[in-house]
Design a protein around this motif. Sequence first.
Motif, PDB file in Angstrom:
ATOM      1  N   ASP A   1       0.811  -1.206  -0.193  1.00 52.07           N
ATOM      2  CA  ASP A   1      -0.177  -0.369   0.076  1.00 52.07           C
ATOM      3  C   ASP A   1       0.717   1.345  -0.111  1.00 52.07           C
ATOM      4  OD1 ASP A   1       0.404   0.433   2.702  1.00 52.07           O
ATOM      5  OD2 ASP A   1      -0.897  -0.819   3.304  1.00 52.07           O
ATOM      6  N   GLY A   2       2.308   1.179   0.563  1.00 51.46           N
ATOM      7  CA  GLY A   2       2.986   2.778   0.066  1.00 51.46           C
ATOM      8  C   GLY A   2       2.772   3.329   1.649  1.00 51.46           C
ATOM      9  N   THR A   3       1.690   2.931   2.124  1.00 43.04           N
ATOM     10  CA  THR A   3       1.420   4.108   3.563  1.00 43.04           C
ATOM     11  C   THR A   3       1.534   3.542   4.886  1.00 43.04           C
ATOM     12  OG1 THR A   3      -0.684   2.834   3.473  1.00 43.04           O
ATOM     13  CG2 THR A   3      -0.344   5.102   2.327  1.00 43.04           C
ATOM     14  N   GLY A   4       2.357   2.930   5.128  1.00 44.64           N
ATOM     15  CA  GLY A   4       2.684   1.741   6.414  1.00 44.64           C
ATOM     16  C   GLY A   4       1.879   0.556   6.810  1.00 44.64           C
ATOM     17  N   MET A   5       0.793   0.385   5.945  1.00 51.07           N
ATOM     18  CA  MET A   5      -0.781   0.089   6.894  1.00 51.07           C
ATOM     19  C   MET A   5       0.073  -1.143   6.748  1.00 51.07           C
ATOM     20  SD  MET A   5      -3.342   2.304   5.320  1.00 51.07           S
ATOM     21  CE  MET A   5      -5.130   1.684   6.103  1.00 51.07           C
ATOM     22  N   CYS A   6       0.362  -2.175   6.053  1.00 51.39           N
ATOM     23  CA  CYS A   6      -0.155  -2.805   5.781  1.00 51.39           C
ATOM     24  C   CYS A   6       1.193  -4.352   6.078  1.00 51.39           C
ATOM     25  CB  CYS A   6       0.805  -3.768   4.075  1.00 51.39           C
ATOM     26  SG  CYS A   6       1.803  -3.571   3.557  1.00 51.39           S
ATOM     27  N   GLY A   7       2.566  -3.793   6.247  1.00 50.30           N
ATOM     28  CA  GLY A   7       3.577  -4.327   6.832  1.00 50.30           C
ATOM     29  C   GLY A   7       4.453  -4.681   6.578  1.00 50.30           C
ATOM     30  N   ALA A   8       4.029  -4.840   4.658  1.00 50.07           N
ATOM     31  CA  ALA A   8       5.319  -6.067   3.749  1.00 50.07           C
ATOM     32  C   ALA A   8       6.477  -5.204   3.969  1.00 50.07           C
ATOM     33  CB  ALA A   8       4.133  -5.749   2.472  1.00 50.07           C
ATOM     34  N   CYS A   9       6.238  -4.122   4.255  1.00 52.32           N
ATOM     35  CA  CYS A   9       8.120  -3.423   4.074  1.00 52.32           C
ATOM     36  C   CYS A   9       9.394  -3.072   4.475  1.00 52.32           C
ATOM     37  CB  CYS A   9       7.978  -2.509   3.423  1.00 52.32           C
ATOM     38  SG  CYS A   9       7.167  -1.141   4.205  1.00 52.32           S
ATOM     39  N   ARG A  10       9.137  -4.225   5.869  1.00 52.45           N
ATOM     40  CA  ARG A  10       9.380  -3.930   7.580  1.00 52.45           C
ATOM     41  C   ARG A  10      10.974  -4.230   6.968  1.00 52.45           C
ATOM     42  NH1 ARG A  10       5.903  -8.226   7.705  1.00 52.45           N
ATOM     43  NH2 ARG A  10       7.065  -9.844   8.999  1.00 52.45           N
ATOM     44  N   VAL A  11      11.852  -3.759   7.420  1.00 56.82           N
ATOM     45  CA  VAL A  11      13.287  -3.822   8.223  1.00 56.82           C
ATOM     46  C   VAL A  11      13.985  -3.421   8.994  1.00 56.82           C
ATOM     47  CG1 VAL A  11      13.448  -2.670   5.149  1.00 56.82           C
ATOM     48  CG2 VAL A  11      13.672  -1.379   7.274  1.00 56.82           C
ATOM     49  N   THR A  12      15.309  -3.952   9.392  1.00 57.93           N
ATOM     50  CA  THR A  12      15.187  -3.789  10.870  1.00 57.93           C
ATOM     51  C   THR A  12      16.139  -2.832  10.538  1.00 57.93           C
ATOM     52  OG1 THR A  12      14.546  -5.913  11.361  1.00 57.93           O
ATOM     53  CG2 THR A  12      17.131  -4.823  12.915  1.00 57.93           C
ATOM     54  N   VAL A  13      16.579  -1.496  11.527  1.00 60.42           N
ATOM     55  CA  VAL A  13      17.197  -0.330  11.440  1.00 60.42           C
ATOM     56  C   VAL A  13      17.437   0.188  12.833  1.00 60.42           C
ATOM     57  CG1 VAL A  13      17.857   1.696  10.201  1.00 60.42           C
ATOM     58  CG2 VAL A  13      15.728   0.523   9.444  1.00 60.42           C
TER      59      VAL A  13
ATOM     60  N   ASP B   1       9.292   5.606   7.492  1.00 60.32           N
ATOM     61  CA  ASP B   1      10.295   5.688   7.517  1.00 60.32           C
ATOM     62  C   ASP B   1      11.199   6.162   6.665  1.00 60.32           C
ATOM     63  OD1 ASP B   1       9.037   5.328  10.162  1.00 60.32           O
ATOM     64  OD2 ASP B   1       9.022   3.338   9.931  1.00 60.32           O
ATOM     65  N   GLY B   2      11.293   5.775   5.094  1.00 58.91           N
ATOM     66  CA  GLY B   2      12.168   5.720   4.400  1.00 58.91           C
ATOM     67  C   GLY B   2      11.941   6.424   3.089  1.00 58.91           C
ATOM     68  N   PRO B   3      12.507   6.605   2.133  1.00 62.37           N
ATOM     69  CA  PRO B   3      13.250   4.472   1.652  1.00 62.37           C
ATOM     70  C   PRO B   3      14.267   5.211   1.629  1.00 62.37           C
ATOM     71  CG  PRO B   3      12.745   6.506  -0.342  1.00 62.37           C
ATOM     72  CD  PRO B   3      11.523   6.992   0.701  1.00 62.37           C
ATOM     73  N   LEU B   4      15.123   6.417   2.492  1.00 64.15           N
ATOM     74  CA  LEU B   4      16.337   6.324   2.565  1.00 64.15           C
ATOM     75  C   LEU B   4      17.331   5.891   3.963  1.00 64.15           C
ATOM     76  CD1 LEU B   4      17.408   9.613   0.474  1.00 64.15           C
ATOM     77  CD2 LEU B   4      18.472   7.333  -0.498  1.00 64.15           C
ATOM     78  N   PHE B   5      18.212   4.941   4.228  1.00 62.92           N
ATOM     79  CA  PHE B   5      18.306   4.610   5.614  1.00 62.92           C
ATOM     80  C   PHE B   5      20.144   4.777   5.479  1.00 62.92           C
ATOM     81  CE2 PHE B   5      14.303   3.224   4.745  1.00 62.92           C
ATOM     82  CZ  PHE B   5      13.681   3.231   6.230  1.00 62.92           C
ATOM     83  N   ASP B   6      20.266   5.063   7.135  1.00 60.84           N
ATOM     84  CA  ASP B   6      22.298   5.185   6.821  1.00 60.84           C
ATOM     85  C   ASP B   6      22.325   3.667   6.865  1.00 60.84           C
ATOM     86  OD1 ASP B   6      24.306   4.661   8.526  1.00 60.84           O
ATOM     87  OD2 ASP B   6      23.951   6.069  10.102  1.00 60.84           O
ATOM     88  N   ALA B   7      23.156   2.971   5.831  1.00 62.87           N
ATOM     89  CA  ALA B   7      23.266   2.170   5.581  1.00 62.87           C
ATOM     90  C   ALA B   7      23.999   0.673   6.712  1.00 62.87           C
ATOM     91  CB  ALA B   7      24.078   1.974   3.893  1.00 62.87           C
ATOM     92  N   SER B   8      24.804   1.345   7.614  1.00 63.38           N
ATOM     93  CA  SER B   8      25.659   1.241   8.255  1.00 63.38           C
ATOM     94  C   SER B   8      25.204   0.605   9.892  1.00 63.38           C
ATOM     95  CB  SER B   8      26.601   2.374   8.598  1.00 63.38           C
ATOM     96  OG  SER B   8      25.845   2.923   9.584  1.00 63.38           O
TER      97      SER B   8
END
Length: 292
Positions: A217-229, A239-246
Motif C-alpha cells: 500500500d505504500g502507507t505503512g498500513m500493511c507492514g510488508a516492507c518492514r526492515v530492521t534498522v 520511515d524511508g525509503p532512505l536509511f543509514d546503510a550502516s
Amino acid sequence: MFEIVETRQLTPVTKLFEVRAPLVAKAARPGQFVILRVHGRGERIPVTITDAEPAAGTVTVVIQEVGATSKMANALQTGDGFHDLAGPLGEAATLRSSGHVVCVGGGFGAAAILSILKGLQPMATRTSAIVGARTAELVILEDRLRAVADAVHVCTDDGTKGFKGFVTDRLEQLITSGEAIDEIVAIGPMMMMRAVARTTAPYGIPTLVSLDPIMIDGTGMCGACRVTVNGETKFACIDGPLFDASEIDFDELVRRNKTYRDEEGAALERYDVAHCHAERAAAPVLHATAGS
C-alpha cells in the motif's frame, strides 16, 4: 487514468515514462517514490521518481522489466495511461548544502539518483555520480546525469564503456585517492547497495541507501516492507525509503526480498504464455494461392 505523454526506450528492458500528474509533480521532492498500477485489478509497484516538472505538470519514472507487472507497464506507449499513480510517498532526502556528495546508481538506480543530484544542483555542494551496468548499451541517462552533476563516472563490467569494473571498485578508488567525500547515496539492486555499504564502512563515510523491499500500500498500513534498522523495526515506505546503510540488517532484508520469488516467477510465466498466445491470434493468416 494518468496519461503517458512521452516514452523513451533506454535499454531493451528499461523504459522511461513522462506522465501527466500535476498534483504529484507539484509536491514531489528528491528521494520520494510513487506507486503505480497498470490496470484496475493490477499489482501495485513502487517506483522512485526520476524527475518532476511542476510547470508542465509531469513526473518522470523509469521502469525495468523484472516480473509480469513491469513487463506489462513497459508495453505501454505514448498516449496510453497508468490506471493509478499515487504519490509522492516516503520521506524526501535531506540535501546537504555544502561538501561533496557522491551518488552511486547501479543499473536502473541511475534514474533514481537523478532527482537527488538535481535537488543538490542549486546548492553550494559538489556532486559526483558513479553509475554502472554490465555493458555499454545498458548504461542509462548519462546525458541527463552530466547536466546536473559536476562529475560522472561510468562503469561497465566488461569495460565497453568507461571504467572496467563494479561501481564499488570505482568508489573505493576515489576514496583511497584522497578524494574528500562527505556523504554517499547509493540506489540500485539490493546486493549492490549492500556492497557499497561494505565498501564505505571501513572509512566511516556517511552512506544512505534507498530500500525497495516488497511494498503493497505504500502507507505503512500493511507492514510488508518492514526492515530492521539499528535493531528496530521500520517501514521502508513511510520511515524511508532512505536509511543509514550502516544500521541496516541487509542479510534479513535480502532474505525477505526473496519471499515471493516462486510466485513472481509463476506470474511472469503466465504473462509470457498469454502474451505469446495473443500475438499469435493477432497475426495475419497467410492463405496458399494457386501456383504457390
